[in-house]
Design a protein around this motif. Sequence first.
Motif, PDB file in Angstrom:
ATOM      1  N   THR A  35      42.735  33.647  48.832  1.00 31.53           N
ATOM      2  CA  THR A  35      43.260  34.922  49.336  1.00 31.53           C
ATOM      3  C   THR A  35      43.951  34.723  50.682  1.00 31.53           C
ATOM      4  O   THR A  35      45.043  35.250  50.921  1.00 31.53           O
ATOM      5  CB  THR A  35      42.104  35.933  49.475  1.00 31.53           C
ATOM      6  OG1 THR A  35      41.521  36.142  48.192  1.00 31.53           O
ATOM      7  CG2 THR A  35      42.592  37.258  50.036  1.00 31.53           C
TER       8      THR A  35
ATOM      9  N   GLN B 164      43.509  41.065  45.375  1.00 36.86           N
ATOM     10  CA  GLN B 164      42.246  40.934  44.651  1.00 36.86           C
ATOM     11  C   GLN B 164      41.593  42.313  44.578  1.00 36.86           C
ATOM     12  O   GLN B 164      41.527  43.017  45.581  1.00 36.86           O
ATOM     13  CB  GLN B 164      41.362  39.972  45.438  1.00 36.86           C
ATOM     14  CG  GLN B 164      40.166  39.474  44.703  1.00 36.86           C
ATOM     15  CD  GLN B 164      39.476  38.348  45.471  1.00 36.86           C
ATOM     16  OE1 GLN B 164      39.964  37.877  46.498  1.00 36.86           O
ATOM     17  NE2 GLN B 164      38.339  37.920  44.984  1.00 36.86           N
TER      18      GLN B 164
ATOM     19  N   ASP C 296      46.422  37.617  43.005  1.00 34.88           N
ATOM     20  CA  ASP C 296      45.121  37.171  43.493  1.00 34.88           C
ATOM     21  C   ASP C 296      44.020  37.552  42.513  1.00 34.88           C
ATOM     22  O   ASP C 296      43.646  38.715  42.406  1.00 34.88           O
ATOM     23  CB  ASP C 296      44.854  37.770  44.881  1.00 34.88           C
ATOM     24  CG  ASP C 296      43.816  36.974  45.653  1.00 34.88           C
ATOM     25  OD1 ASP C 296      43.246  36.021  45.077  1.00 34.88           O
ATOM     26  OD2 ASP C 296      43.583  37.301  46.835  1.00 34.88           O
ATOM     27  N   GLU C 297      43.537  36.570  41.812  1.00 35.63           N
ATOM     28  CA  GLU C 297      42.443  36.714  40.839  1.00 35.63           C
ATOM     29  C   GLU C 297      42.662  37.844  39.833  1.00 35.63           C
ATOM     30  O   GLU C 297      41.815  38.741  39.700  1.00 35.63           O
ATOM     31  CB  GLU C 297      41.105  36.931  41.571  1.00 35.63           C
ATOM     32  CG  GLU C 297      40.845  35.846  42.598  1.00 35.63           C
ATOM     33  CD  GLU C 297      39.534  35.124  42.398  1.00 35.63           C
ATOM     34  OE1 GLU C 297      38.849  35.391  41.402  1.00 35.63           O
ATOM     35  OE2 GLU C 297      39.212  34.272  43.240  1.00 35.63           O
TER      36      GLU C 297
HETATM   37 MG   LIG Z   1      39.844  35.730  47.203  1.00 36.78          MG
END
Ligand SMILES: [Mg+2]
Lengths: 274, 271
Positions: free
Chosen positions: A43, A79, A161-162
């Motif tokens: 991140t 995220q 992000d993810e």
């Molecule tokens: Mg992260």
Amino acid sequence: MNAISFHDVTLRLDGHVVLDNVSLEIVQQEFIGVLGPNGAGKTTLMRAALGLVPAGGGKIDVLGRLATRGNPDIGYMPQVRRALGTMRLSGWDFVAGVVGGHRLGMPILGKTDRAEVDRALALVGASELAHRPLAEISGGEQQRLLLAQALIGRPQLLLLDEPLSNLDPHHQQAVVALVKSLQAELGITVLFSAHELNPLLGTIDRVLYLGHGQAALGTVDEVITGPVLSRIYGSEIDVVRLKNRIFVMSGGHDVERDEHRHDLLSEQTHIPGR
Amino acid sequence: MFEYDFMQNAFAAATIVSIVAGLVGYFLVLRGETFAGHALAHVGFTGATGAVLIGVAPLWGMVAMTVAAGVSMGFLGERLAQRDVAIGIVLALSLGFGLLFLHFFTAFASQATALLFGNVLAVDMNTVWILLALGIISVAALAVISRPLLFASLQPELAEAKGVSLRLYSVLFLAVTALTIAECAQIVGVLLVFALMVGPAAAAQQLTTRIGRGLLLSVGLALAEAWSGITLAFYTDWPSSFWITALSAGIYLFSTLLPRMLRTQKPVWIA
Ligand SMILES: [Mg+2]
Ligand SMILES: Nc1ncnc2c1ncn2[C@@H]1O[C@H](COP(=O)(O)OP(=O)(O)O)[C@@H](O)[C@H]1O
């Protein structure tokens, strides 16, 4: 011109060193899988490319310019940390709220802006579900809306992000395939972070593996090896290949699967500073 | 009933305040900051009583205190705005101070009820003009910041990456909220500001998930509740604030039940 270049970059959060003197170059139109255990700095690395975390002595270039906040050429999917369902809004309005959102004035969209929202929703296959309230759609469908938000403004670089967190394997494969087809169709660069490699195998061009302030960038065969990962994890790591899957093991444990169990990880691999 | 000046003033004040409260309240509910709004109203009580103590009109004390508190809350950031315990303690403390100020100025004590629970029928022409000016400032400020504010509310991390300062809009919005609360308090008092600011907006968000319609509906409901409340007060001689809170609660309850009633009539799809 590279999509992203880091020159001797050190990233710190409140004095804690997340990346230590890292240099790397990501070429345009690459699909990069960003991997590493929780807290490795995935991140933070993306936020640095967005100009939200300073480069600490080094230099970060994004698409030929110094990384600065408000770069319109970057699309970002943060995220997910909170439930979206608390907002009583339709998916369409949720995506439309992003259009020109940095400009002062009222959020009234003209014809071209509305067409932009419809385009982004169509690209991620969310045209239908956008009519429904956020609270009533599934996690996988919410991910599509977040992806549509990232596509607003026609970015050249996507930082995701993810996107696979909280999705079951079937939906994970669907998201990976969707992002891959978008990348090919739009000719853009994608950084896709995940804490497991297997869903991304066969799709990513190269992998960027983070851990202990270090980074390794290369093809899966170059990076996902015992010696490279042992250096990153700071302990003995074995890489086991089974059919089309790869398992990263430390002392008999699969560290990618176990990595959210911090007690186990810190027993197996000593993490300085934690 | 419009032959009376006080009724004309009451309707004029209620109209101005309902429009502002409906619009600002919509964003307050969307951002999940209603409790912060509640706390600001209590701080306003301290400001109003403190102002009386030093010989200033309560409205100005309230405006000064709520805006100062709103701005500081915005600077302290989301961490504070969502920390219920800290806010709860601050609001109890401010009511305590308000009581202390009243204690020093006993002659004023009879007006405490008006500050706490509002008395729209006592609004004079001068106050209507002040409310109009403050209302125009609030709505104009909201119009200028609404696009980045919405972006920051929906997707803070992305907004930040696109160059929107989360703190700036948090501060500006809480300042606008504070001003609106000071206006609402003239109609329903500091304790019942929720009825005008949160009730209609929350009901509107139950009834529609579109932003434009939601804002219009929020204003419409606030106007309907305030006008009907004053009318009912005129004919029943019960306090207008009671009627406004009762209508606000009733409409909110209805708004949560209505979608459910509609849904049970449709076939159930199992996705
Ligand atoms: Mg992260
Ligand atoms: N605001 C912060 N202040 C100090 N340290 C932080 C902060 N946010 C994250 N960290 C630390 O920085 C490291 C990197 O975090 P992050 O980039 O979120 O990792 P990842 O995304 O790979 O899980 C972690 O060790 C985390 O504990």
